[in-house]
Scaffold this motif. Structure first.
Motif, PDB file in Angstrom:
ATOM      1  N   MET A   1       0.854  -1.185   0.000  1.00 58.27           N
ATOM      2  CA  MET A   1       0.000   0.000   0.000  1.00 58.27           C
ATOM      3  C   MET A   1       0.891   1.236   0.000  1.00 58.27           C
ATOM      4  O   MET A   1       1.838   1.303   0.764  1.00 58.27           O
ATOM      5  N   HIS A 127      -9.805  -0.817  11.177  1.00 61.07           N
ATOM      6  CA  HIS A 127      -9.041  -1.541  10.159  1.00 61.07           C
ATOM      7  C   HIS A 127      -7.603  -1.774  10.636  1.00 61.07           C
ATOM      8  O   HIS A 127      -7.099  -2.898  10.586  1.00 61.07           O
ATOM      9  N   ASP A 128      -6.948  -0.706  11.087  1.00 57.11           N
ATOM     10  CA  ASP A 128      -5.516  -0.810  11.381  1.00 57.11           C
ATOM     11  C   ASP A 128      -5.235  -1.704  12.583  1.00 57.11           C
ATOM     12  O   ASP A 128      -4.250  -2.444  12.588  1.00 57.11           O
ATOM     13  N   HIS A 132      -4.985  -5.608  11.533  1.00 57.89           N
ATOM     14  CA  HIS A 132      -3.551  -5.915  11.409  1.00 57.89           C
ATOM     15  C   HIS A 132      -2.902  -6.484  12.666  1.00 57.89           C
ATOM     16  O   HIS A 132      -1.967  -7.275  12.571  1.00 57.89           O
ATOM     17  N   GLU A 173      -2.883  -7.211   3.074  1.00 61.86           N
ATOM     18  CA  GLU A 173      -4.233  -6.647   3.042  1.00 61.86           C
ATOM     19  C   GLU A 173      -5.300  -7.642   2.577  1.00 61.86           C
ATOM     20  O   GLU A 173      -6.401  -7.666   3.113  1.00 61.86           O
TER      21      GLU A 173
HETATM   22 FE   LIG Z   1      -4.220  -1.990   6.130  1.00 61.99          FE
END
Ligand SMILES: [Fe+2]
Length: 293
Positions: A1, A127-128, A132, A173
């Motif tokens: 990304m 999300h992060d 992750h 991702e």
């Molecule tokens: Fe991400």
């Protein structure tokens, strides 16, 4: 990304980090985290790589709501030596890679609003962190992420950021893993999305193709919708081995001038788990065409 932005906001430190300011989250923001967390943890068992569920325990912190990075980091440091640091938004590639190479994962600190619940332009803390962090507690995946950061530092010198970004996209991702009883999801973009957690495994539309490093580095991707192709790794160990053992400089040279592969293309040389119908993407393109007409 790619994580582009040119000007460092005044409140950020030279490494672009900012305090999380956990005390400043509102009750509504904590409730949004709890809602998303509950929805995903109900959906994921049986779909997600077991290592993700093992790592998830690290996010079950003593306070409800959005994790406090101080508390989260104490656990993550114990597990694998990783840390999560808050940043104001997208950061330049060099900053992103430097953090990863030093086992720091950069995370947005804001959380989506109710209007954004299923579509976000920039990654938020759900999300992060939910997407992750659980795998950062897995020693092999933790090593892969650090190796990726160091690879990114070299790719910058070699002008190959885009190739490496595709590797990140199709593994970190949007990666799938071959499990004993079928395919599993592990990519953060999938596991943090209710609808893509279903689409990536169950929908006949996308291709599911065995991971091949060179192939992935040539493949374009969608940033605006579900992926048209998912790549399947055999194990995190295998992914780490391919990443660490490959000297990327000759690989980038070998790929110089190689054609890009379309996001939906299937090659004769692919090991195909499922050849997608692409019905979903075609229907979306059709309705977009109608809107433009
Ligand atoms: Fe991400």
């Amino acid at each position: 990304m790619t994580h582009y932005t040119t000007v460092r906001p005044p409140e950020a430190a030279p490494d672009w980090t900012i305090p999380q300011d956990w005390e400043r989250y509102s009750a509504d923001e904590h409730a949004m985290w709890d809602h998303l967390f509950e929805r995903q943890t109900r959906l994921l068992p049986g779909r997600v790589a077991p290592a993700f569920l093992e790592g998830l325990d690290i996010l079950r912190l003593s306070k409800p709501g959005i994790p406090d990075f101080a508390e989260l980091n104490a656990r993550l440091m114990d597990a694998t030596g990783w840390q999560v640091v808050a940043v104001p938004g997208l950061v330049p590639d060099a900053v992103f890679f430097d953090h990863l190479a030093n086992r720091r994962f950069v995370a947005g600190r804001f959380i989506r609003t109710p209007e954004q619940i299923d579509y976000l332009e920039e990654p938020d803390i759900f999300h992060d962190v939910f997407g992750h962090v659980p795998l950062l507690a897995n020693p092999v995946f933790a090593d892969y992420m650090e190796a990726y950061g160091r690879g990114g530092q070299r790719a910058g010198e070699l002008g190959a950021i885009e190739r490496l970004a595709r590797l990140y996209w199709y593994t970190v991702e949007f990666g799938l893993l071959r499990g004993a009883d079928g395919l599993q999801i592990y990519g953060a973009g999938i596991v943090s999305s209710f609808s893509e957690s279903i689409f990536a495994l169950d929908d006949p539309s996308p291709n599911r193709i065995a991971f091949d490093l060179r192939r992935v580095m040539r493949t374009l991707y969608r940033i605006d919708d579900f992926q048209q192709t998912y790549f399947v790794i055999d194990s995190f160990e295998d992914l780490l081995r391919q990443t660490v053992e490959n000297d990327f400089a000759p690989l980038y040279r070998a790929l110089q001038g190689a054609n890009d592969i379309g996001a939906a293309d299937v090659l004769d040389s692919d090991r195909v788990d499922h050849r997608g119908t692409q019905d979903y993407a075609h229907a979306k393109a059709l309705s977009a065409g109608k809107h433009n007409a």
